[in-house]
Design an enzyme around this catalytic site. Structure first.
Site, PDB file in Angstrom:
ATOM      1  N   ARG A 160       0.928  -1.119   0.145  1.00  0.00           N
ATOM      2  CA  ARG A 160       0.079   0.201   0.146  1.00  0.00           C
ATOM      3  C   ARG A 160       0.872   1.322   0.065  1.00  0.00           C
ATOM      4  NH1 ARG A 160      -3.507  -2.708  -1.555  1.00  0.00           N
ATOM      5  NH2 ARG A 160      -5.533  -3.041  -0.805  1.00  0.00           N
ATOM      6  N   HIS A 184      -1.721   0.620 -10.036  1.00  0.00           N
ATOM      7  CA  HIS A 184      -2.105  -0.323  -8.840  1.00  0.00           C
ATOM      8  C   HIS A 184      -2.784  -1.601  -9.695  1.00  0.00           C
ATOM      9  CE1 HIS A 184      -3.950  -0.720  -4.860  1.00  0.00           C
ATOM     10  NE2 HIS A 184      -3.920  -1.924  -5.286  1.00  0.00           N
ATOM     11  N   GLU A 234      -3.787   7.991  -4.775  1.00  0.00           N
ATOM     12  CA  GLU A 234      -4.170   7.120  -6.083  1.00  0.00           C
ATOM     13  C   GLU A 234      -5.315   7.744  -6.568  1.00  0.00           C
ATOM     14  OE1 GLU A 234      -4.135   3.082  -5.536  1.00  0.00           O
ATOM     15  OE2 GLU A 234      -1.914   2.975  -4.782  1.00  0.00           O
TER      16      GLU A 234
HETATM   17  N1  LIG Z   1      -0.632  -3.967  -5.622  1.00  0.00           N
HETATM   18  C1  LIG Z   1      -1.846  -4.549  -5.348  1.00  0.00           C
HETATM   19  O1  LIG Z   1      -2.856  -4.655  -6.343  1.00  0.00           O
HETATM   20  C2  LIG Z   1      -1.918  -5.597  -4.359  1.00  0.00           C
HETATM   21  C3  LIG Z   1      -2.646  -6.512  -4.530  1.00  0.00           C
HETATM   22  C4  LIG Z   1      -3.014  -7.689  -3.500  1.00  0.00           C
HETATM   23  C5  LIG Z   1      -2.484  -7.150  -2.159  1.00  0.00           C
HETATM   24  N2  LIG Z   1      -2.120  -5.868  -2.105  1.00  0.00           N
HETATM   25  C6  LIG Z   1      -1.430  -5.555  -0.668  1.00  0.00           C
HETATM   26  O2  LIG Z   1      -0.477  -6.533  -0.197  1.00  0.00           O
HETATM   27  C7  LIG Z   1      -0.805  -7.014   1.082  1.00  0.00           C
HETATM   28  C8  LIG Z   1      -0.503  -8.245   1.458  1.00  0.00           C
HETATM   29  O3  LIG Z   1      -1.340  -9.215   0.820  1.00  0.00           O
HETATM   30  P1  LIG Z   1      -1.224 -10.922   1.111  1.00  0.00           P
HETATM   31  O4  LIG Z   1      -2.292 -11.491   0.483  1.00  0.00           O
HETATM   32  O5  LIG Z   1       0.172 -11.354   1.063  1.00  0.00           O
HETATM   33  O6  LIG Z   1      -1.508 -10.729   2.824  1.00  0.00           O
HETATM   34  P2  LIG Z   1      -0.806 -11.740   3.914  1.00  0.00           P
HETATM   35  O7  LIG Z   1      -1.710 -11.206   5.140  1.00  0.00           O
HETATM   36  O8  LIG Z   1      -0.694 -13.061   3.706  1.00  0.00           O
HETATM   37  O9  LIG Z   1       0.622 -11.178   4.261  1.00  0.00           O
HETATM   38  C9  LIG Z   1       0.953 -10.114   4.976  1.00  0.00           C
HETATM   39  C10 LIG Z   1       2.177 -10.233   5.779  1.00  0.00           C
HETATM   40  O10 LIG Z   1       2.563  -9.063   6.230  1.00  0.00           O
HETATM   41  C11 LIG Z   1       2.917  -9.302   7.534  1.00  0.00           C
HETATM   42  N3  LIG Z   1       3.182  -8.085   8.579  1.00  0.00           N
HETATM   43  C12 LIG Z   1       2.048  -7.211   9.006  1.00  0.00           C
HETATM   44  N4  LIG Z   1       2.379  -6.346   9.520  1.00  0.00           N
HETATM   45  C13 LIG Z   1       3.915  -6.423   9.505  1.00  0.00           C
HETATM   46  C14 LIG Z   1       5.052  -5.675  10.209  1.00  0.00           C
HETATM   47  N5  LIG Z   1       4.583  -4.429  10.710  1.00  0.00           N
HETATM   48  N6  LIG Z   1       6.122  -5.894  10.149  1.00  0.00           N
HETATM   49  C15 LIG Z   1       6.551  -7.093   9.294  1.00  0.00           C
HETATM   50  N7  LIG Z   1       5.365  -7.799   8.763  1.00  0.00           N
HETATM   51  C16 LIG Z   1       4.186  -7.642   8.801  1.00  0.00           C
HETATM   52  C17 LIG Z   1       1.923 -10.237   8.112  1.00  0.00           C
HETATM   53  O11 LIG Z   1       2.422 -10.856   9.249  1.00  0.00           O
HETATM   54  C18 LIG Z   1       1.807 -11.249   7.043  1.00  0.00           C
HETATM   55  O12 LIG Z   1       2.604 -12.198   7.048  1.00  0.00           O
HETATM   56  C19 LIG Z   1      -2.460  -6.682   1.207  1.00  0.00           C
HETATM   57  O13 LIG Z   1      -2.806  -6.541   2.584  1.00  0.00           O
HETATM   58  C20 LIG Z   1      -2.803  -5.590   0.439  1.00  0.00           C
HETATM   59  O14 LIG Z   1      -2.727  -4.376   1.001  1.00  0.00           O
HETATM   60  C21 LIG Z   1      -1.588  -5.201  -3.011  1.00  0.00           C
HETATM   61  O1  LIG Z   2      -5.666  -5.409  -1.974  1.00  0.00           O
HETATM   62  C1  LIG Z   2      -5.896  -5.827  -3.163  1.00  0.00           C
HETATM   63  O2  LIG Z   2      -6.681  -7.023  -3.134  1.00  0.00           O
HETATM   64  C2  LIG Z   2      -5.550  -5.180  -4.157  1.00  0.00           C
HETATM   65  O3  LIG Z   2      -4.750  -4.061  -3.763  1.00  0.00           O
HETATM   66  C3  LIG Z   2      -6.631  -4.934  -5.101  1.00  0.00           C
HETATM   67  O4  LIG Z   2      -7.230  -3.609  -4.792  1.00  0.00           O
END
Ligand SMILES: NC(=O)c1ccc[n+]([C@@H]2O[C@H](COP(=O)([O-])OP(=O)(O)OC[C@H]3O[C@@H](n4cnc5c(N)ncnc54)[C@H](O)[C@@H]3O)[C@@H](O)[C@H]2O)c1
Ligand SMILES: O=C(O)[C@H](O)CO
Length: 324
Positions: free
Chosen positions: A237, A285, A266
């Site tokens: 994010r 994004h 964004e």
């Molecule tokens: N760019 C995009 O389009 C897109 C798409 C999907 C997800 N995302 C972002 O990616 C993030 C992660 O997705 P995911 O499915 O891997 O989630 P997830 O919950 O599997 O992984 C997130 C990880 O971050 C760790 N974490 C949280 N706070 C932390 C901290 N302070 N220090 C160290 N580690 C920490 C958690 O323990 C977890 O292992 C989502 O929350 C979303 O914001 C972005």
């Molecule tokens: O969190 C997610 O799934 C991606 O950022 C799409 O919004």
């Protein structure tokens, strides 16, 4: 009578039909106060809410006293006031897993595009600048065998580690709140504290959720710890990064380049300084934005709402304590 739901995102026809089979659906463009006022009765009686990328806070919940479940077409849920939902006994459903591999592909795209300067040199070709043998001013840097650091070793982090380890023979470092055994055993990933990861990584890849703890986790001090040759990638994010500090680090040569899919604001404003820097690859994004994955996310969100309103929740719930 079917329960009523508010839909604030366009769905493919077959998924809309699935939703309408179970619910009376009111389609709105957004969740702005004007829209809520315009459809006040529908919001007041709705038991479900489905969409993405809009703020769902106490002010909105006040207008939706019958709400029992919200379903977001995303894995990230930082735009929801989870405490307010939980206090009111409202379920929050999200779409993990279905997008994991696609987002990891996007992160690898950013790694390759920044290191090999793919967009920059392709633009030079389009501008007619390829008029003879290319020299070092067109060269990039290698990706294979370089060290890749992952901050946020969750589902997407693990899929990125797999690509780096098997696809590019890269040593993988990671920082997390606890050890990730699967990453260590399958991809030889090495746990280290954040400062060590920043100092040793050639690519610093961030895929953290936005929380109070992660907001501006990357600022001046963190960029100063990175190698001058380091490339910074963020697909978590935008507000996890202090964007002005990143711009300063890129301009001063503190770090080499950045590949970004997410931004503090964004859409990224057209006059952002980031867009003036040749060593920045900025994507709109698109982490999960393939036809297949966006369809699967929407299908997952529809099924999640059906499960939640039918009391059959077994997965994809952010606040399962509501069920107890
Ligand atoms: N760019 C995009 O389009 C897109 C798409 C999907 C997800 N995302 C972002 O990616 C993030 C992660 O997705 P995911 O499915 O891997 O989630 P997830 O919950 O599997 O992984 C997130 C990880 O971050 C760790 N974490 C949280 N706070 C932390 C901290 N302070 N220090 C160290 N580690 C920490 C958690 O323990 C977890 O292992 C989502 O929350 C979303 O914001 C972005
Ligand atoms: O969190 C997610 O799934 C991606 O950022 C799409 O919004």
């Amino acid at each position: 009578m079917k329960p009523s739901v508010i839909l604030y995102k366009a769905l493919p026809d077959d998924l809309l039909a699935r939703l309408e089979h179970h619910f009376t659906v009111t389609r709105v463009d957004d969740l702005s106060p004007e829209t809520v006022a315009q459809h006040a009765d529908a919001f007041a009686s709705a038991e479900g809410l489905l969409g993405s990328s809009e703020k769902v806070d106490s002010a909105l919940l006040e207008k939706m006293p019958g709400l029992r479940a919200t379903s977001t077409v995303s894995v990230g849920y930082d735009n929801f006031d989870v405490d307010a939902l939980t206090q009111r006994g409202i379920l929050l459903m999200h779409t993990p897993t279905v997008l994991t591999e696609t987002v990891a592909d996007t992160m690898m795209t950013l790694v390759l595009a920044t290191a090999r300067r793919a967009l920059e040199v392709a633009d030079r070709v389009k501008n007619g600048e390829w008029t003879g043998s290319i020299g070092p001013d067109w060269f990039g840097i290698d990706v294979h065998h370089k060290t890749l650091g992952i901050v946020g070793m969750g589902r997407i982090g693990l899929a990125l580690a797999q690509r780096a380890h098997f696809g590019f023979s890269m040593p993988v470092l990671y920082n997390a709140r606890s050890h990730h055994r699967e990453a260590e055993e399958r991809f030889n990933a090495r746990y280290c504290d954040l400062d060590t990861l920043l100092a040793e990584s050639d690519f610093v890849c961030v895929v953290l959720p936005l929380t109070e703890e992660t907001r501006h986790k990357f600022g001046k001090a963190q960029f100063a710890r990175m190698k001058n040759s380091a490339i910074f990638i963020n697909a978590g994010r935008g507000p996890v990064v202090d964007e002005q500090a990143l711009i300063d680090a890129l301009k001063s040569g503190e770090i080499h380049a950045a590949g970004l899919d997410v931004f503090e604001q964004e859409p990224l404003p057209a006059d952002s300084e980031l867009l003036k820097l040749p060593n920045v690859v900025a994507l709109p994004h698109i982490g999960s934005a393939t036809h297949e994955t966006r369809y699967n996310m929407a299908a997952c969100a529809v099924d999640n709402l059906i499960d939640a309103l039918q009391g059959k929740v077994e997965k994809n719930c952010v606040n399962p304590q509501v069920l107890k």
